[in-house]
Design a protein around this motif. Structure first.
Motif, short mmCIF file in Angstrom:
data_model
loop_
_atom_site.label_atom_id
_atom_site.label_comp_id
_atom_site.label_asym_id
_atom_site.label_seq_id
_atom_site.Cartn_x
_atom_site.Cartn_y
_atom_site.Cartn_z
N SER A 143 0.88 -1.18 0.00
CA SER A 143 0.00 0.00 0.00
C SER A 143 0.90 1.22 0.00
N MET A 144 0.72 2.09 -0.99
CA MET A 144 1.56 3.28 -1.13
C MET A 144 0.72 4.44 -1.64
N PRO A 145 1.01 5.66 -1.18
CA PRO A 145 0.28 6.81 -1.72
C PRO A 145 0.76 7.14 -3.13
N MET A 146 -0.15 7.58 -3.95
CA MET A 146 0.18 8.08 -5.29
C MET A 146 -0.05 9.59 -5.27
N LEU A 147 0.90 10.35 -5.77
CA LEU A 147 0.83 11.81 -5.71
C LEU A 147 0.65 12.40 -7.10
N LEU A 148 -0.28 13.34 -7.20
CA LEU A 148 -0.42 14.14 -8.42
C LEU A 148 0.44 15.38 -8.24
N ASN A 149 1.55 15.43 -8.96
CA ASN A 149 2.48 16.55 -8.87
C ASN A 149 2.34 17.45 -10.10
N THR A 150 2.55 18.74 -9.91
CA THR A 150 2.44 19.69 -11.01
C THR A 150 3.56 20.72 -10.94
N ARG A 151 3.89 21.28 -12.09
CA ARG A 151 4.82 22.41 -12.14
C ARG A 151 4.10 23.68 -12.58
N ASN A 152 2.79 23.61 -12.74
CA ASN A 152 1.99 24.76 -13.11
C ASN A 152 1.70 25.59 -11.86
N PRO A 153 2.24 26.80 -11.74
CA PRO A 153 2.06 27.59 -10.52
C PRO A 153 0.61 28.00 -10.27
N SER A 154 -0.23 27.92 -11.29
CA SER A 154 -1.63 28.33 -11.13
C SER A 154 -2.50 27.22 -10.54
N VAL A 155 -1.97 26.01 -10.51
CA VAL A 155 -2.77 24.87 -10.04
C VAL A 155 -2.47 24.59 -8.58
N LYS A 156 -3.44 24.89 -7.73
CA LYS A 156 -3.33 24.64 -6.30
C LYS A 156 -4.11 23.39 -5.88
N SER A 157 -5.10 23.03 -6.69
CA SER A 157 -5.89 21.81 -6.48
C SER A 157 -6.41 21.38 -7.84
N ILE A 158 -7.06 20.24 -7.92
CA ILE A 158 -7.54 19.78 -9.22
C ILE A 158 -8.61 20.71 -9.78
N LYS A 159 -9.25 21.50 -8.92
CA LYS A 159 -10.25 22.45 -9.40
C LYS A 159 -9.64 23.53 -10.28
N ASP A 160 -8.32 23.70 -10.20
CA ASP A 160 -7.64 24.72 -11.00
C ASP A 160 -7.14 24.20 -12.35
N LEU A 161 -7.29 22.91 -12.60
CA LEU A 161 -6.84 22.35 -13.88
C LEU A 161 -7.69 22.90 -15.02
N THR A 162 -7.03 23.20 -16.14
CA THR A 162 -7.73 23.72 -17.32
C THR A 162 -7.33 22.91 -18.54
N ASP A 163 -7.89 23.27 -19.67
CA ASP A 163 -7.56 22.58 -20.91
C ASP A 163 -6.13 22.83 -21.36
N GLN A 164 -5.44 23.74 -20.70
CA GLN A 164 -4.04 24.00 -21.02
C GLN A 164 -3.10 23.00 -20.32
#
Length: 338
Positions: A118-139
């Motif tokens: 059992s291991m956590p999986m992390l969603l990592n980003t380098r987009n400074p505008s994305v603070k949570s998945i609600k900030d994801l856009t078509d870009q």
């Protein structure tokens, strides 16, 4: 925790009756095993490095057994190998497994042998505008090993349903790009790549976080409400029925490899680095990672029923299991799974 020897005795005792029933039938003398990339597959790597399947096959009276170890970037390819008869055991994520379990219930009867970890999986980003998945856009473009199918893909779907309502569970599917974890790591860190996020796995997710500007916006343990099986092993009912001693040898080897890792983290780390050729960390650094209490090497399935039930709720699989035990062979039903 039971000792390795005690647990192996339980495994062999459980299989004893089926061995007697099929004792006149010759078992195969070669075994084909598949895995993917990352430390979630460390038991499989220890089994290969220490020749544990061969050891336990001899203990079962099978003599010398040849084991071939295969590595794939995509779980779908490994599942094709199981269906075609070109593979005997597959280690992989819940996403690929649950689909195959559902589709073969009336044919090959694919079931889980045991969890690996059992291991956590992390969603990592380098987009400074994305603070949570609600900030994801078509870009944005999210690298995932196994789009729409893998554990990471399904976790993103559940997170989408939690954030935007059940009807929007596939809201971000069109942003995902199929990419093996090692390649995705390089793409995320490249300013010339379209990849702005990577739903990763250990150790790749931790390597990404060492770089300035990369941060985590989603942890799978938060989405599923606690630890969840990351990797498990599976095979067909046909193989288990026709090769009970070899099946028992594989399971006994898995038990021993699990105990080996839990009791020898530095040695296990050295084996991983030797077999992968990775140079992004040291033995000491990887051993510290393996000591993280969130990374658990255990045969006990965790939050598997919740995963399969969600997949059934979205219509991706037709059958909703009543218990986690529906998904696994009876040899591990004594464990406190979920």
């Amino acid at each position: 925790m039971k000792s390795t020897f005690s647990r192996i005795k339980l495994v062999l005792a459980t299989l004893f009756v089926s061995q007697l029933a099929l004792s006149a039938q010759a078992e195969v003398t070669s075994l084909r095993v598949a895995r993917q990339y990352g430390i979630g597959y460390l038991q499989i790597m220890v089994m290969e490095h220490e020749r544990l399947v061969e050891k336990h096959a001899r203990a079962q009276g099978l003599g010398e057994v040849t084991v071939s170890w295969n590595t794939y970037a995509d779980g779908a390819v490994a599942n094709d190998g199981i269906i075609s008869g070109n593979l005997d055991f597959v280690a992989g994520g819940l996403g690929s497994f649950v689909i195959l379990w559902d589709r073969t219930r009336d044919s090959l009867g694919v079931k889980g042998v045991a969890a690996l970890d059992s291991m956590p999986m992390l969603l990592n980003t380098r987009n400074p505008s994305v603070k949570s998945i609600k900030d994801l856009t078509d870009q944005d473009r999210i690298a995932i090993a196994g789009v729409k199918i893998s554990s990471q893909a399904v976790t993103l779907q559940l997170a989408s349903a939690q954030a935007f309502g059940d009807a929007n569970w596939s809201k971000f599917d069109h942003l995902t790009v199929n990419m093996a974890h090692p390649t995705a790591l390089q793409a995320l860190l490249s300013s010339r790549s379209e990849i702005t996020a990577h739903f990763a796995s250990p150790p790749f997710q931790y390597d990404e976080l060492k770089h300035a500007g990369v941060r985590t916006v989603l942890n799978s343990y938060d989405v599923w409400g606690g630890p969840q099986t990351f990797i498990l092993a599976w095979t067909t009912s046909k193989f288990r029925d026709q090769n009970p001693k070899l099946y028992a040898a594989f399971l006994a080897a898995l038990v021993e490899a699990t105990d080996f890792i839990n009791n020898n983290k530095s040695t296990a780390a050295a084996i991983y680095l030797e077999m992968t050729g990775e140079n992004s960390t040291s033995v000491e650094g990887l051993a510290r990672m393996l000591a993280d209490p969130q990374l658990r090497f255990t045969l006990t399935p965790e939050n598997v029923l919740k995963f399969a039930s969600f997949r059934a709720g979205t219509g991706v699989v037709k059958t909703k299991p009543d218990s986690w035990k529906d998904l696994f062979f009876r040899d591990i039903h004594y464990l406190p799974g979920s």
